[in-house]
Design a protein around this motif. Structure first.
Motif, PDB file in Angstrom:
ATOM      1  N   ASP A 503       0.948  -1.137   0.108  1.00 45.39           N
ATOM      2  CA  ASP A 503       0.142   0.058   0.116  1.00 45.39           C
ATOM      3  C   ASP A 503       0.975   1.161   0.106  1.00 45.39           C
ATOM      4  OD1 ASP A 503      -1.829   2.239   0.653  1.00 45.39           O
ATOM      5  OD2 ASP A 503      -3.006   0.847   1.729  1.00 45.39           O
ATOM      6  N   ASP A 590      -8.531   4.558  11.498  1.00 45.43           N
ATOM      7  CA  ASP A 590      -9.213   3.089  11.204  1.00 45.43           C
ATOM      8  C   ASP A 590      -8.483   2.328  10.035  1.00 45.43           C
ATOM      9  OD1 ASP A 590     -11.135   3.628  13.118  1.00 45.43           O
ATOM     10  OD2 ASP A 590     -12.753   4.151  11.576  1.00 45.43           O
ATOM     11  N   ASN A 591      -7.570   3.205   9.168  1.00 40.69           N
ATOM     12  CA  ASN A 591      -7.240   2.254   8.247  1.00 40.69           C
ATOM     13  C   ASN A 591      -5.436   2.688   8.128  1.00 40.69           C
ATOM     14  OD1 ASN A 591      -7.192   5.060   7.441  1.00 40.69           O
ATOM     15  ND2 ASN A 591      -7.734   4.612   5.530  1.00 40.69           N
ATOM     16  N   GLY A 592      -5.022   2.951   9.244  1.00 44.65           N
ATOM     17  CA  GLY A 592      -3.536   3.168   9.332  1.00 44.65           C
ATOM     18  C   GLY A 592      -3.053   4.505  10.099  1.00 44.65           C
TER      19      GLY A 592
END
Length: 626
Positions: A503, A590-592
């Motif tokens: 990512d 929440d995603n990193g």
């Protein structure tokens, strides 16, 4: 420091037939295995021991002669075995061991010393009187050596042995019909038979003054420590729901009264403990603070796999991180006094511990244990004399409380969990089964609880055959990145095997603490005072490091870049990096994560504290010099 040089001193009053914490004229020191952290056998324990001994003797009459049906006090002393085991102490002497047989997956009784003497005196159970003048370890007693006996039919059973002149006693095991291998021998001695049974009521009464003296000393100690280190009442007491923290809570209320009580809910606590903590908080009107890990343990399994005794990532993720977060939110960077119920006889590491120390991970926290020099027996006497309601798990056979699937648990302890909470255990067992099958691990990995180790200890390895040990090598826990490098001047080229998609956004954020980061087409560049790094993502991941000064600087820069890559691929959002960032430059989403480059000073504390970096390996091969 070895336990043989550091052991608790526990005595037995011969006249009253009870254990005492202080030597008296009519007492003897109990000779048991160090650290001698004995505890009283409670109701469940006594029933368990009685059933175990009845299974050994087969005859209930013999069993009741060996272990009388009265109120006498029995102590248990935990000892080293492949699994859980205790010395059973009665009438001031060891009568045998209760141990969980690792290979048979069941509890067994092994008579010893005073127990062997009683078997031979009463001619009960399994015994053999030999014509030999001495018995040595590993010697095999044959049929022709036996002059009187009562032997078991099944091999593997334990047998009491003695010489013809009663000078030597021994413990043997039946290996064939009428053949007994000597396991342990010693010079015979007579053990006095007490005239009375004694009781726990008498134990409490006899030791009351000693315990109250220690309570007074611990109270004075806590008062002085709190005055020395604390400003504005920044005091927390760590409460686990166990006996030691309960005793510490009572002492602390005597000493300072005004403090917070911190409970770390790891997400894998047994329901009885959660209920008990809530009950104690209500009963004692405590200011309870929860440090909750929620579902972080199960969420992190996808990255780390099952924890092990030598791979305890869980302690950082579900214990230290939530605790550090709560302390930082409540007290900032101010000095905090943390009171814990730690005792030196619990482990070698704790035996070496001072009574006051600074927390390694949270430097502003001063930790102290007022009961550091107490034994388990003293803790139990203190709680019983105050009629304190204890965690109900103790009444169900549990001795060590905490995370119910902790890899530090013995098989016997995990079976207790399974018996009391089958649904919870089945969920964990199913996860282990799938994880094992995916890696084609041998069935022993689950059957013997071998998931509790990465490196199998020697006493357990000896119970496994070569094929099993070879199969265990497929256990891939802790494997992070595989990297091959080529050293060139003034550049190092690294090729990285990556099993997950990269990512780009996440990688950029994790690289920011290393220096300035920019994206150029399909590549990512990082630069700092030591050099410049370029990530090439296609067709396979490669990293070029151009170092400005020395080759060693280049290797160090590469290692830090690989750690950042490892973190970006495996971040479990434990919040360690944000908690320990001295400039609050890292935020968790929440995603990193996101890193504020204006606040970041590139101190790399985020890399140093990250459990992913600590527990997942980076295997580097290839040329390591220019």
């Amino acid at each position: 420091m070895y336990w043989s040089h550091y052991s608790a001193k526990i005595y037995w009053d011969i006249e009253r037939n009870i254990p005492v914490l202080r030597r008296t004229e009519k007492s003897i020191r109990i000779k048991c295995t160090p650290p001698s952290d004995v505890r009283p056998a409670l109701g469940y324990d006594i029933l368990f021991i009685r059933n175990l001994i009845r299974n050994y003797f087969k005859d209930p009459v013999d069993s009741d002669r060996f272990l009388p049906l009265d109120s006498r006090v029995i102590l248990l002393n935990k000892i080293p075995y492949p699994d859980l085991a205790h010395e059973i102490i009665m009438d001031g002497h060891i009568i045998g061991h209760q141990f969980y047989d690792f290979s048979l997956r069941k509890w067994r009784f092994k008579p010893l010393y005073a127990g062997i003497s009683k078997i031979l005196d009463y001619r009960i159970g399994f015994y053999a009187v030999t014509s030999l003048t001495k018995l040595r370890r590993n010697f095999v007693v044959h049929r022709g050596d036996i002059v009187e006996s009562s032997l078991p039919e099944r091999k593997g059973e334990f047998v009491a042995l003695t010489t013809k002149d009663d000078l030597y006693n021994a413990l043997g095991v039946l290996i064939k019909k009428n053949r007994i291998r000597v396991l342990k021998s010693w010079r015979a001695r007579k053990f006095p038979r007490p005239r009375r049974s004694g009781s726990m009521y008498e134990v409490i009464k006899a030791n009351r003054e000693f315990v109250l003296d220690d309570v007074e000393e611990s109270t004075r100690f806590l008062k002085s420590i709190s005055k020395k280190y604390v400003v504005d009442k920044r005091i927390i007491l760590s409460f686990s729901g166990g006996k030691d923290s309960m005793a510490t809570l009572l002492i602390s209320k005597h000493a300072i009264n005004d403090f917070y009580v911190l409970f770390n809910d790891t997400g894998i606590e047994l329901p009885e403990t959660l209920e008990y903590v809530a009950q104690v908080a209500r009963e004692y009107n405590l200011r309870l603070v929860l440090a909750s890990a929620y579902d972080k343990f199960f969420e992190s399994l996808r990255v780390f796999g099952p924890p092990a005794r030598d791979y305890r990532w869980c302690c950082k993720v579900i214990k230290l991180a939530p605790i550090a977060k709560v302390i930082k939110e409540k007290f900032g960077n101010s000095t905090v006094l943390s009171i814990v119920g730690q005792r030196r006889y619990e482990s070698l590491a704790r035996a070496r511990s001072p009574r006051v120390w600074r927390n390694r991970w949270i430097p502003n926290v001063i930790v102290t244990s007022p009961i550091l020099d107490w034994t388990a027996l003293e803790v139990w006497i203190y709680l019983l004399m105050n009629k304190v309601r204890v965690n109900s798990l103790y009444l169900k056979g549990f001795d060590r409380l905490g995370c119910w699937l902790c890899p530090a648990s013995e098989l016997a302890e995990l079976e207790l969990v399974e018996r009391n909470h089958p649904e919870m255990w089945n969920t964990w067992s199913e996860y282990l089964r799938k994880w094992s099958e995916e890696r084609k691990l041998p069935k022993e990995w689950m059957n013997y609880g071998l998931w509790r180790w990465l490196s199998i200890p020697g006493d357990v390895r000896r119970l496994l055959d070569r094929k099993v040990l070879e199969g265990l090598e497929r256990d891939d826990r802790g494997r992070g990145l595989v990297v091959s490098i080529e050293g060139r001047t003034p550049e190092i080229l690294a090729r990285v095997e990556v099993s997950k998609p990269i990512d780009t956004k996440a990688l950029v954020e994790h690289l920011k603490p290393l220096g300035s980061v920019r994206i150029e087409g399909e590549s990512i560049k990082v630069e700092n005072e030591f050099g410049r790094v370029t990530f090439y993502k296609a067709p396979n991941l490669s990293i070029a490091v151009e170092y400005y000064h020395s080759y060693e600087d280049g290797i160090k820069l590469l290692e830090n870049v690989l750690k950042a890559l490892l973190r970006s691929l495996n971040c479990v959002l434990c919040e360690f990096c944000s908690i320990f960032c001295p400039n609050s430059a890292i935020k968790i989403h929440d995603n990193g994560i996101s890193v504020n480059e204006n606040l970041c000073t590139h101190c790399l504390k985020c890399l140093e504290s990250c459990p992913v970096v600590e527990y997942l390996t980076i295997l580097i091969s290839g040329t390591r010099s220019p």
